[in-house]
Design an enzyme around this catalytic site. Structure first.
Site, PDB file in Angstrom:
ATOM      1  CG  PHE A 123      -1.904   1.091   1.272  1.00 42.76           C
ATOM      2  CD1 PHE A 123      -2.940   1.124   0.348  1.00 42.76           C
ATOM      3  CD2 PHE A 123      -1.826   2.093   2.213  1.00 42.76           C
ATOM      4  CE1 PHE A 123      -3.876   2.150   0.368  1.00 42.76           C
ATOM      5  CE2 PHE A 123      -2.758   3.127   2.241  1.00 42.76           C
ATOM      6  CZ  PHE A 123      -3.789   3.152   1.326  1.00 42.76           C
ATOM      7  CB  THR A 126       4.807   7.372   2.816  1.00 44.32           C
ATOM      8  OG1 THR A 126       4.038   6.925   3.923  1.00 44.32           O
ATOM      9  CG2 THR A 126       5.830   8.383   3.282  1.00 44.32           C
ATOM     10  CB  ILE A 157       6.089   1.292  -0.527  1.00 45.76           C
ATOM     11  CG1 ILE A 157       5.817   2.769  -0.829  1.00 45.76           C
ATOM     12  CG2 ILE A 157       4.822   0.446  -0.617  1.00 45.76           C
ATOM     13  CD1 ILE A 157       4.979   3.522   0.201  1.00 45.76           C
ATOM     14  N   GLY A 343      26.944  -4.596  29.622  1.00 40.76           N
ATOM     15  CA  GLY A 343      27.753  -4.473  28.404  1.00 40.76           C
ATOM     16  C   GLY A 343      27.388  -5.502  27.339  1.00 40.76           C
ATOM     17  CD  GLU A 366       0.388   0.422   9.620  1.00 36.96           C
ATOM     18  OE1 GLU A 366      -0.760   0.448  10.077  1.00 36.96           O
ATOM     19  OE2 GLU A 366       0.936  -0.614   9.208  1.00 36.96           O
TER      20      GLU A 366
HETATM   21  C1  LIG Z   1      10.389   0.924   7.570  1.00 32.79           C
HETATM   22  C2  LIG Z   1       9.229   1.745   7.120  1.00 32.79           C
HETATM   23  C3  LIG Z   1       8.143   1.139   6.501  1.00 32.79           C
HETATM   24  C4  LIG Z   1       7.088   1.919   6.023  1.00 32.79           C
HETATM   25  N1  LIG Z   1       6.066   1.319   5.318  1.00 32.79           N
HETATM   26  C5  LIG Z   1       5.132   2.105   4.698  1.00 32.79           C
HETATM   27  C6  LIG Z   1       4.154   1.531   3.804  1.00 32.79           C
HETATM   28  O1  LIG Z   1       4.093   0.308   3.617  1.00 32.79           O
HETATM   29  N2  LIG Z   1       3.301   2.368   3.175  1.00 32.79           N
HETATM   30  C7  LIG Z   1       3.332   3.724   3.354  1.00 32.79           C
HETATM   31  O2  LIG Z   1       2.520   4.414   2.723  1.00 32.79           O
HETATM   32  N3  LIG Z   1       4.233   4.298   4.200  1.00 32.79           N
HETATM   33  C8  LIG Z   1       5.131   3.525   4.851  1.00 32.79           C
HETATM   34  N4  LIG Z   1       6.069   4.107   5.700  1.00 32.79           N
HETATM   35  C9  LIG Z   1       6.061   5.546   5.886  1.00 32.79           C
HETATM   36  C10 LIG Z   1       5.649   6.029   7.276  1.00 32.79           C
HETATM   37  O3  LIG Z   1       4.286   5.825   7.475  1.00 32.79           O
HETATM   38  C11 LIG Z   1       6.098   7.487   7.393  1.00 32.79           C
HETATM   39  O4  LIG Z   1       7.503   7.476   7.523  1.00 32.79           O
HETATM   40  C12 LIG Z   1       5.457   8.214   8.557  1.00 32.79           C
HETATM   41  O5  LIG Z   1       4.074   8.363   8.342  1.00 32.79           O
HETATM   42  C13 LIG Z   1       6.076   9.595   8.793  1.00 32.79           C
HETATM   43  O6  LIG Z   1       6.203  10.329   7.616  1.00 32.79           O
HETATM   44  P1  LIG Z   1       7.632  11.002   7.249  1.00 32.79           P
HETATM   45  O7  LIG Z   1       8.646   9.934   7.386  1.00 32.79           O
HETATM   46  O8  LIG Z   1       7.520  11.688   5.948  1.00 32.79           O
HETATM   47  O9  LIG Z   1       7.870  12.049   8.394  1.00 32.79           O
HETATM   48  P2  LIG Z   1       7.347  13.586   8.436  1.00 32.79           P
HETATM   49  O10 LIG Z   1       5.902  13.634   8.126  1.00 32.79           O
HETATM   50  O11 LIG Z   1       8.261  14.428   7.630  1.00 32.79           O
HETATM   51  O12 LIG Z   1       7.533  13.925   9.971  1.00 32.79           O
HETATM   52  C14 LIG Z   1       8.785  14.345  10.535  1.00 32.79           C
HETATM   53  C15 LIG Z   1       8.518  14.704  11.998  1.00 32.79           C
HETATM   54  O13 LIG Z   1       7.613  15.815  12.074  1.00 32.79           O
HETATM   55  C16 LIG Z   1       6.498  15.477  12.867  1.00 32.79           C
HETATM   56  N5  LIG Z   1       5.308  16.163  12.363  1.00 32.79           N
HETATM   57  C17 LIG Z   1       4.850  16.205  11.095  1.00 32.79           C
HETATM   58  N6  LIG Z   1       3.724  16.904  11.018  1.00 32.79           N
HETATM   59  C18 LIG Z   1       3.446  17.342  12.275  1.00 32.79           C
HETATM   60  C19 LIG Z   1       2.419  18.121  12.872  1.00 32.79           C
HETATM   61  N7  LIG Z   1       1.388  18.594  12.145  1.00 32.79           N
HETATM   62  N8  LIG Z   1       2.475  18.365  14.196  1.00 32.79           N
HETATM   63  C20 LIG Z   1       3.488  17.875  14.947  1.00 32.79           C
HETATM   64  N9  LIG Z   1       4.485  17.133  14.447  1.00 32.79           N
HETATM   65  C21 LIG Z   1       4.473  16.861  13.126  1.00 32.79           C
HETATM   66  C22 LIG Z   1       6.380  13.965  12.771  1.00 32.79           C
HETATM   67  O14 LIG Z   1       5.634  13.418  13.851  1.00 32.79           O
HETATM   68  C23 LIG Z   1       7.854  13.568  12.774  1.00 32.79           C
HETATM   69  O15 LIG Z   1       8.319  13.551  14.098  1.00 32.79           O
HETATM   70  C24 LIG Z   1       7.104   3.328   6.221  1.00 32.79           C
HETATM   71  C25 LIG Z   1       8.183   3.929   6.868  1.00 32.79           C
HETATM   72  C26 LIG Z   1       9.242   3.167   7.299  1.00 32.79           C
HETATM   73  C27 LIG Z   1      10.420   3.877   7.927  1.00 32.79           C
END
Ligand SMILES: Cc1cc2nc3c(=O)[nH]c(=O)nc-3n(C[C@H](O)[C@H](O)[C@H](O)COP(=O)(O)OP(=O)(O)OC[C@H]3O[C@@H](n4cnc5c(N)ncnc54)[C@H](O)[C@@H]3O)c2cc1C
Length: 382
Positions: A123, A126, A157, A343, A366
Protein backbone atom coordinates in the site's frame (compact mmCIF):
# COMPACT_ATOMS: atom_id res chain seq x y z
CA UNK A 1 -16.66 -7.94 31.85
CA UNK A 2 -15.10 -11.10 30.47
CA UNK A 3 -11.42 -11.10 29.46
CA UNK A 4 -11.38 -14.79 28.50
CA UNK A 5 -10.19 -15.52 24.98
CA UNK A 6 -12.33 -17.93 22.96
CA UNK A 7 -10.98 -21.42 22.21
CA UNK A 8 -10.33 -20.34 18.62
CA UNK A 9 -8.46 -17.20 19.67
CA UNK A 10 -6.31 -19.21 22.09
CA UNK A 11 -5.61 -21.84 19.45
CA UNK A 12 -4.48 -19.20 16.92
CA UNK A 13 -2.31 -17.46 19.51
CA UNK A 14 -0.71 -20.75 20.62
CA UNK A 15 -0.07 -21.95 17.06
CA UNK A 16 1.61 -18.63 16.22
CA UNK A 17 3.63 -18.68 19.43
CA UNK A 18 4.93 -22.19 18.76
CA UNK A 19 5.71 -21.42 15.12
CA UNK A 20 7.44 -18.12 15.98
CA UNK A 21 9.52 -19.54 18.81
CA UNK A 22 10.56 -22.68 16.88
CA UNK A 23 10.88 -21.48 13.29
CA UNK A 24 11.36 -17.70 13.35
CA UNK A 25 13.22 -16.67 16.51
CA UNK A 26 16.23 -18.98 16.00
CA UNK A 27 16.82 -17.33 12.60
CA UNK A 28 16.16 -13.73 13.59
CA UNK A 29 19.81 -12.78 14.17
CA UNK A 30 20.91 -14.18 10.79
CA UNK A 31 18.02 -12.43 9.01
CA UNK A 32 18.99 -9.16 10.67
CA UNK A 33 22.59 -9.59 9.58
CA UNK A 34 21.91 -10.52 5.96
CA UNK A 35 18.77 -8.41 5.48
CA UNK A 36 17.51 -11.14 3.15
CA UNK A 37 13.74 -11.45 2.82
CA UNK A 38 12.68 -14.74 4.47
CA UNK A 39 10.70 -16.32 1.61
CA UNK A 40 10.64 -19.78 3.18
CA UNK A 41 9.19 -18.46 6.45
CA UNK A 42 6.56 -16.46 4.56
CA UNK A 43 5.64 -19.60 2.58
CA UNK A 44 5.30 -21.57 5.82
CA UNK A 45 3.07 -18.81 7.22
CA UNK A 46 0.94 -19.03 4.07
CA UNK A 47 0.60 -22.78 4.58
CA UNK A 48 -0.54 -22.17 8.15
CA UNK A 49 -3.19 -19.78 6.76
CA UNK A 50 -1.68 -16.80 8.58
CA UNK A 51 -1.52 -14.48 5.57
CA UNK A 52 -5.28 -14.69 5.09
CA UNK A 53 -6.26 -14.96 8.74
CA UNK A 54 -9.04 -12.33 8.97
CA UNK A 55 -10.60 -12.91 5.52
CA UNK A 56 -13.65 -15.08 4.74
CA UNK A 57 -13.24 -18.70 3.73
CA UNK A 58 -14.86 -18.03 0.34
CA UNK A 59 -11.69 -16.14 -0.66
CA UNK A 60 -9.42 -18.81 0.85
CA UNK A 61 -9.07 -17.14 4.26
CA UNK A 62 -9.34 -18.54 7.77
CA UNK A 63 -12.37 -16.41 8.72
CA UNK A 64 -10.77 -15.48 12.05
CA UNK A 65 -11.91 -12.41 13.99
CA UNK A 66 -9.89 -9.20 14.27
CA UNK A 67 -8.58 -9.94 17.76
CA UNK A 68 -7.27 -13.33 16.58
CA UNK A 69 -5.38 -11.54 13.83
CA UNK A 70 -3.84 -9.14 16.39
CA UNK A 71 -2.92 -12.03 18.71
CA UNK A 72 -1.16 -13.65 15.76
CA UNK A 73 0.73 -10.42 14.98
CA UNK A 74 1.83 -10.17 18.63
CA UNK A 75 3.25 -13.71 18.71
CA UNK A 76 4.89 -13.55 15.26
CA UNK A 77 6.51 -10.20 16.21
CA UNK A 78 7.70 -11.70 19.48
CA UNK A 79 9.65 -14.17 17.28
CA UNK A 80 10.87 -11.47 14.89
CA UNK A 81 9.44 -8.08 14.19
CA UNK A 82 10.59 -7.99 10.52
CA UNK A 83 8.38 -11.00 9.90
CA UNK A 84 5.61 -9.46 12.01
CA UNK A 85 5.55 -6.29 9.94
CA UNK A 86 5.67 -8.25 6.68
CA UNK A 87 2.48 -10.03 7.78
CA UNK A 88 0.85 -6.86 9.13
CA UNK A 89 1.58 -4.78 6.02
CA UNK A 90 0.36 -7.57 3.73
CA UNK A 91 -2.92 -8.00 5.62
CA UNK A 92 -3.81 -4.55 7.02
CA UNK A 93 -2.35 -2.38 4.27
CA UNK A 94 -2.10 -4.57 1.16
CA UNK A 95 -5.06 -6.95 1.22
CA UNK A 96 -7.67 -5.31 3.47
CA UNK A 97 -8.36 -2.40 1.04
CA UNK A 98 -9.47 -4.89 -1.64
CA UNK A 99 -11.73 -6.63 0.85
CA UNK A 100 -13.25 -3.44 2.28
CA UNK A 101 -13.52 -1.25 -0.80
CA UNK A 102 -13.02 -3.40 -3.91
CA UNK A 103 -15.80 -4.18 -6.40
CA UNK A 104 -16.98 -7.79 -6.52
CA UNK A 105 -14.85 -8.30 -9.65
CA UNK A 106 -11.76 -6.84 -7.95
CA UNK A 107 -12.29 -9.03 -4.88
CA UNK A 108 -12.57 -12.13 -7.02
CA UNK A 109 -9.55 -11.21 -9.11
CA UNK A 110 -7.12 -10.03 -6.41
CA UNK A 111 -8.10 -11.56 -3.08
CA UNK A 112 -7.62 -15.35 -3.56
CA UNK A 113 -3.84 -15.36 -4.26
CA UNK A 114 -3.27 -12.71 -1.56
CA UNK A 115 -5.38 -14.44 1.06
CA UNK A 116 -3.75 -17.80 0.31
CA UNK A 117 -0.38 -16.07 0.70
CA UNK A 118 0.82 -16.93 -2.80
CA UNK A 119 1.32 -13.22 -3.43
CA UNK A 120 2.03 -10.18 -1.27
CA UNK A 121 0.56 -6.73 -1.91
CA UNK A 122 1.74 -3.26 -0.84
CA UNK A 123 0.00 0.00 0.00
CA UNK A 124 1.71 3.18 -1.18
CA UNK A 125 0.61 6.28 0.65
CA UNK A 126 3.84 7.97 1.78
CA UNK A 127 5.76 10.14 -0.68
CA UNK A 128 9.12 11.88 -0.42
CA UNK A 129 7.31 15.20 0.23
CA UNK A 130 4.10 13.84 1.82
CA UNK A 131 4.49 11.73 4.97
CA UNK A 132 2.45 12.78 8.00
CA UNK A 133 0.58 15.13 5.67
CA UNK A 134 -0.51 12.16 3.58
CA UNK A 135 -3.33 14.16 2.02
CA UNK A 136 -0.61 16.32 0.44
CA UNK A 137 0.11 13.60 -2.11
CA UNK A 138 1.76 14.91 -5.26
CA UNK A 139 1.36 11.78 -7.36
CA UNK A 140 -1.17 12.55 -10.09
CA UNK A 141 -3.33 10.40 -12.29
CA UNK A 142 -5.26 11.69 -15.30
CA UNK A 143 -7.99 9.78 -17.11
CA UNK A 144 -7.39 9.60 -20.85
CA UNK A 145 -8.92 7.10 -23.27
CA UNK A 146 -10.30 4.90 -20.48
CA UNK A 147 -6.88 4.67 -18.79
CA UNK A 148 -5.25 6.32 -15.77
CA UNK A 149 -1.88 7.90 -16.59
CA UNK A 150 0.09 8.01 -13.32
CA UNK A 151 3.11 10.22 -12.58
CA UNK A 152 4.83 10.59 -9.22
CA UNK A 153 6.70 8.66 -6.58
CA UNK A 154 6.28 6.89 -3.24
CA UNK A 155 8.72 6.37 -0.35
CA UNK A 156 9.25 3.66 2.27
CA UNK A 157 6.73 1.15 0.88
CA UNK A 158 6.68 -2.22 2.66
CA UNK A 159 6.45 -5.49 0.67
CA UNK A 160 6.64 -3.63 -2.66
CA UNK A 161 9.65 -5.36 -4.15
CA UNK A 162 9.71 -9.03 -3.15
CA UNK A 163 9.60 -11.60 -5.95
CA UNK A 164 6.19 -12.69 -4.65
CA UNK A 165 4.69 -9.17 -4.70
CA UNK A 166 1.69 -8.86 -7.01
CA UNK A 167 1.55 -5.05 -6.99
CA UNK A 168 0.74 -1.93 -5.04
CA UNK A 169 -2.34 0.17 -4.37
CA UNK A 170 -1.44 3.86 -4.37
CA UNK A 171 -3.05 7.15 -3.52
CA UNK A 172 -3.04 9.73 -6.29
CA UNK A 173 -4.64 13.07 -7.03
CA UNK A 174 -7.26 12.37 -9.69
CA UNK A 175 -8.82 15.83 -9.96
CA UNK A 176 -10.14 18.74 -7.96
CA UNK A 177 -13.21 18.74 -5.72
CA UNK A 178 -15.82 21.48 -5.88
CA UNK A 179 -14.51 22.85 -2.53
CA UNK A 180 -11.09 23.42 -4.16
CA UNK A 181 -9.33 20.53 -2.37
CA UNK A 182 -7.57 17.79 -4.28
CA UNK A 183 -9.63 14.76 -5.17
CA UNK A 184 -7.69 11.67 -4.04
CA UNK A 185 -8.39 8.15 -5.28
CA UNK A 186 -6.72 4.79 -4.75
CA UNK A 187 -5.39 3.07 -7.86
CA UNK A 188 -4.34 -0.56 -8.30
CA UNK A 189 -0.96 -0.92 -10.02
CA UNK A 190 0.08 -4.51 -10.77
CA UNK A 191 3.76 -5.31 -10.82
CA UNK A 192 5.30 -5.17 -14.31
CA UNK A 193 2.97 -2.37 -15.43
CA UNK A 194 5.04 -0.29 -17.92
CA UNK A 195 6.14 3.00 -16.34
CA UNK A 196 6.10 1.55 -12.81
CA UNK A 197 9.58 1.03 -11.35
CA UNK A 198 10.53 -0.41 -8.00
CA UNK A 199 13.70 1.03 -6.45
CA UNK A 200 16.48 -0.66 -4.52
CA UNK A 201 15.60 -1.79 -1.00
CA UNK A 202 16.54 0.81 1.64
CA UNK A 203 19.30 -0.02 4.13
CA UNK A 204 17.57 0.28 7.47
CA UNK A 205 18.37 0.53 11.18
CA UNK A 206 15.91 -2.25 12.06
CA UNK A 207 13.16 -4.40 10.47
CA UNK A 208 16.05 -5.39 8.20
CA UNK A 209 14.53 -8.55 6.75
CA UNK A 210 11.35 -6.73 5.74
CA UNK A 211 11.16 -5.30 2.23
CA UNK A 212 10.97 -1.47 2.05
CA UNK A 213 11.33 0.39 -1.27
CA UNK A 214 10.92 3.68 -3.08
CA UNK A 215 8.58 3.51 -6.08
CA UNK A 216 8.41 5.65 -9.23
CA UNK A 217 5.61 6.13 -11.76
CA UNK A 218 6.48 7.68 -15.10
CA UNK A 219 3.51 7.80 -17.42
CA UNK A 220 2.46 4.53 -15.89
CA UNK A 221 -0.82 3.43 -17.49
CA UNK A 222 -3.50 1.27 -15.85
CA UNK A 223 -7.07 0.66 -17.09
CA UNK A 224 -9.84 2.96 -15.78
CA UNK A 225 -11.35 0.05 -13.82
CA UNK A 226 -8.18 -0.15 -11.65
CA UNK A 227 -9.65 2.46 -9.34
CA UNK A 228 -10.44 1.04 -5.90
CA UNK A 229 -14.04 1.74 -4.91
CA UNK A 230 -15.39 5.15 -5.83
CA UNK A 231 -13.41 7.96 -7.44
CA UNK A 232 -12.54 10.57 -4.78
CA UNK A 233 -12.84 8.16 -1.85
CA UNK A 234 -9.08 7.65 -1.52
CA UNK A 235 -8.57 9.85 1.54
CA UNK A 236 -11.51 8.32 3.42
CA UNK A 237 -10.32 4.82 2.50
CA UNK A 238 -6.76 5.24 3.71
CA UNK A 239 -7.84 6.91 6.97
CA UNK A 240 -10.01 3.86 7.63
CA UNK A 241 -7.15 1.49 6.76
CA UNK A 242 -4.67 3.30 9.00
CA UNK A 243 -7.18 3.37 11.88
CA UNK A 244 -7.48 -0.40 12.06
CA UNK A 245 -3.80 -0.83 11.15
CA UNK A 246 -2.89 1.05 14.35
CA UNK A 247 -4.42 -1.71 16.46
CA UNK A 248 -2.31 -4.32 14.65
CA UNK A 249 0.82 -2.17 15.06
CA UNK A 250 0.03 -1.90 18.77
CA UNK A 251 -0.06 -5.72 18.88
CA UNK A 252 3.26 -5.83 17.01
CA UNK A 253 4.79 -3.47 19.61
CA UNK A 254 3.46 -5.61 22.45
CA UNK A 255 5.10 -8.66 20.82
CA UNK A 256 8.44 -6.88 20.65
CA UNK A 257 8.10 -5.59 24.24
CA UNK A 258 7.30 -9.12 25.41
CA UNK A 259 10.40 -10.42 23.60
CA UNK A 260 12.45 -7.80 25.52
CA UNK A 261 10.98 -9.01 28.81
CA UNK A 262 11.54 -12.68 27.88
CA UNK A 263 15.23 -12.05 27.20
CA UNK A 264 15.79 -9.72 30.16
CA UNK A 265 14.18 -12.10 32.65
CA UNK A 266 16.05 -15.13 31.42
CA UNK A 267 19.37 -13.24 31.40
CA UNK A 268 18.76 -11.80 34.89
CA UNK A 269 18.13 -15.28 36.25
CA UNK A 270 21.40 -16.61 34.82
CA UNK A 271 23.82 -13.71 35.20
CA UNK A 272 25.56 -13.70 38.56
CA UNK A 273 27.25 -10.76 40.26
CA UNK A 274 28.28 -10.57 43.91
CA UNK A 275 27.64 -14.32 44.05
CA UNK A 276 23.92 -14.10 43.24
CA UNK A 277 21.76 -13.96 40.11
CA UNK A 278 21.13 -10.30 39.31
CA UNK A 279 17.37 -11.10 39.38
CA UNK A 280 17.74 -11.22 43.16
CA UNK A 281 18.63 -7.51 43.27
CA UNK A 282 15.64 -5.31 43.87
CA UNK A 283 16.81 -2.71 41.33
CA UNK A 284 16.62 -5.37 38.59
CA UNK A 285 13.36 -6.83 39.93
CA UNK A 286 11.70 -3.41 39.78
CA UNK A 287 12.76 -2.96 36.15
CA UNK A 288 11.26 -6.36 35.26
CA UNK A 289 8.10 -5.66 37.26
CA UNK A 290 7.61 -2.30 35.53
CA UNK A 291 8.16 -3.88 32.11
CA UNK A 292 5.62 -6.64 32.83
CA UNK A 293 3.06 -4.13 34.13
CA UNK A 294 3.33 -1.79 31.15
CA UNK A 295 3.22 -4.68 28.68
CA UNK A 296 0.04 -6.02 30.29
CA UNK A 297 -1.53 -2.58 30.10
CA UNK A 298 -0.52 -2.11 26.44
CA UNK A 299 -1.93 -5.56 25.65
CA UNK A 300 -5.26 -4.75 27.30
CA UNK A 301 -5.39 -1.50 25.34
CA UNK A 302 -5.08 -3.26 21.99
CA UNK A 303 -7.53 -5.96 23.11
CA UNK A 304 -10.08 -3.25 23.89
CA UNK A 305 -9.51 -1.43 20.58
CA UNK A 306 -9.83 -4.76 18.71
CA UNK A 307 -13.01 -5.56 20.64
CA UNK A 308 -14.54 -2.19 19.73
CA UNK A 309 -13.58 -2.84 16.09
CA UNK A 310 -15.30 -6.23 16.19
CA UNK A 311 -18.44 -4.72 17.77
CA UNK A 312 -18.68 -2.21 14.93
CA UNK A 313 -18.22 0.62 17.45
CA UNK A 314 -15.97 3.65 17.06
CA UNK A 315 -12.36 2.84 17.93
CA UNK A 316 -10.42 5.90 16.67
CA UNK A 317 -9.41 7.10 20.14
CA UNK A 318 -8.62 3.67 21.56
CA UNK A 319 -6.61 2.60 18.48
CA UNK A 320 -4.50 5.78 18.64
CA UNK A 321 -3.98 5.34 22.39
CA UNK A 322 -3.06 1.66 22.00
CA UNK A 323 -0.58 2.39 19.18
CA UNK A 324 0.99 5.28 21.08
CA UNK A 325 1.28 3.53 24.42
CA UNK A 326 2.36 0.15 23.04
CA UNK A 327 5.12 1.62 20.86
CA UNK A 328 6.46 3.74 23.72
CA UNK A 329 6.17 0.76 26.11
CA UNK A 330 8.22 -1.31 23.66
CA UNK A 331 10.85 1.43 23.50
CA UNK A 332 11.15 1.55 27.30
CA UNK A 333 11.21 -2.26 27.45
CA UNK A 334 14.01 -2.47 24.88
CA UNK A 335 16.00 0.15 26.77
CA UNK A 336 15.62 -1.63 30.11
CA UNK A 337 16.36 -5.01 28.53
CA UNK A 338 19.71 -3.68 27.29
CA UNK A 339 20.37 -2.11 30.71
CA UNK A 340 19.71 -5.44 32.44
CA UNK A 341 22.19 -7.11 30.06
CA UNK A 342 24.89 -4.56 30.93
CA UNK A 343 27.75 -4.47 28.40
CA UNK A 344 26.58 -7.71 26.79
CA UNK A 345 23.38 -5.94 25.78
CA UNK A 346 25.49 -3.70 23.52
CA UNK A 347 26.87 -6.73 21.66
CA UNK A 348 25.20 -7.97 18.49
CA UNK A 349 25.21 -11.57 19.71
CA UNK A 350 22.46 -10.75 22.21
CA UNK A 351 18.96 -10.26 20.74
CA UNK A 352 18.26 -7.20 22.90
CA UNK A 353 20.68 -5.04 20.88
CA UNK A 354 18.61 -5.89 17.78
CA UNK A 355 15.37 -5.16 19.68
CA UNK A 356 16.75 -1.77 20.72
CA UNK A 357 17.52 -0.85 17.09
CA UNK A 358 14.22 -2.18 15.76
CA UNK A 359 11.90 -0.59 18.27
CA UNK A 360 12.31 3.02 17.12
CA UNK A 361 10.29 2.64 13.94
CA UNK A 362 7.21 1.62 15.97
CA UNK A 363 6.88 5.27 17.01
CA UNK A 364 7.06 6.39 13.36
CA UNK A 365 5.35 3.90 10.99
CA UNK A 366 1.58 4.04 10.36
CA UNK A 367 1.40 7.45 12.04
CA UNK A 368 4.05 8.93 14.32
CA UNK A 369 3.57 9.30 18.08
CA UNK A 370 2.93 13.00 17.44
CA UNK A 371 0.08 12.08 15.08
CA UNK A 372 -1.42 9.69 17.65
CA UNK A 373 -1.32 12.45 20.27
CA UNK A 374 -2.95 14.86 17.79
CA UNK A 375 -5.73 12.31 17.13
CA UNK A 376 -6.28 11.72 20.85
CA UNK A 377 -6.34 15.46 21.55
CA UNK A 378 -8.89 15.93 18.75
CA UNK A 379 -11.09 13.25 20.32
CA UNK A 380 -10.82 15.13 23.63
CA UNK A 381 -12.33 18.13 21.86
CA UNK A 382 -9.18 20.24 21.42
C1 LIG B 1 10.39 0.92 7.57
C2 LIG B 1 9.23 1.75 7.12
C3 LIG B 1 8.14 1.14 6.50
C4 LIG B 1 7.09 1.92 6.02
N1 LIG B 1 6.07 1.32 5.32
C5 LIG B 1 5.13 2.11 4.70
C6 LIG B 1 4.15 1.53 3.80
O1 LIG B 1 4.09 0.31 3.62
N2 LIG B 1 3.30 2.37 3.18
C7 LIG B 1 3.33 3.72 3.35
O2 LIG B 1 2.52 4.41 2.72
N3 LIG B 1 4.23 4.30 4.20
C8 LIG B 1 5.13 3.53 4.85
N4 LIG B 1 6.07 4.11 5.70
C9 LIG B 1 6.06 5.55 5.89
C10 LIG B 1 5.65 6.03 7.28
O3 LIG B 1 4.29 5.83 7.47
C11 LIG B 1 6.10 7.49 7.39
O4 LIG B 1 7.50 7.48 7.52
C12 LIG B 1 5.46 8.21 8.56
O5 LIG B 1 4.07 8.36 8.34
C13 LIG B 1 6.08 9.59 8.79
O6 LIG B 1 6.20 10.33 7.62
P1 LIG B 1 7.63 11.00 7.25
O7 LIG B 1 8.65 9.93 7.39
O8 LIG B 1 7.52 11.69 5.95
O9 LIG B 1 7.87 12.05 8.39
P2 LIG B 1 7.35 13.59 8.44
O10 LIG B 1 5.90 13.63 8.13
O11 LIG B 1 8.26 14.43 7.63
O12 LIG B 1 7.53 13.93 9.97
C14 LIG B 1 8.78 14.34 10.53
C15 LIG B 1 8.52 14.70 12.00
O13 LIG B 1 7.61 15.82 12.07
C16 LIG B 1 6.50 15.48 12.87
N5 LIG B 1 5.31 16.16 12.36
C17 LIG B 1 4.85 16.20 11.09
N6 LIG B 1 3.72 16.90 11.02
C18 LIG B 1 3.45 17.34 12.28
C19 LIG B 1 2.42 18.12 12.87
N7 LIG B 1 1.39 18.59 12.14
N8 LIG B 1 2.47 18.36 14.20
C20 LIG B 1 3.49 17.87 14.95
N9 LIG B 1 4.48 17.13 14.45
C21 LIG B 1 4.47 16.86 13.13
C22 LIG B 1 6.38 13.96 12.77
O14 LIG B 1 5.63 13.42 13.85
C23 LIG B 1 7.85 13.57 12.77
O15 LIG B 1 8.32 13.55 14.10
C24 LIG B 1 7.10 3.33 6.22
C25 LIG B 1 8.18 3.93 6.87
C26 LIG B 1 9.24 3.17 7.30
C27 LIG B 1 10.42 3.88 7.93
Amino acid sequence: MDFTLSEEQEAIRDTCKEFAQQEIKPRAAAMDESGAFPYDIVHQMAELGLLGLPFPEKYGGAGADFLSYCLAIEEISRGDVSVGVTMEAHISLGTMPFYLFGSQEQKEQYLPPLVRGEQLWAFGLTEPEAGTDAGGTQTRATLENECWHINGSKAFITNAGTTMTGGVTITAVTGQRTDGHNEISNLIVPRNTPGYSIGQAYKKMGWKASDTRPLAFEDCIVPAQNILGRRGDGFKQFMHILGAGRIAIAALSVGLAQACLDEALSYAQQRKQFGRPISKFQAIQFKLADMATEIELARLMYYKAAWLHMQGKSYTREAAMAKLFASETAKRAADQAVQIHGGYGFMDEYPVSRYWRSVKINEIGEGTSEVQRMLIAKQLGC
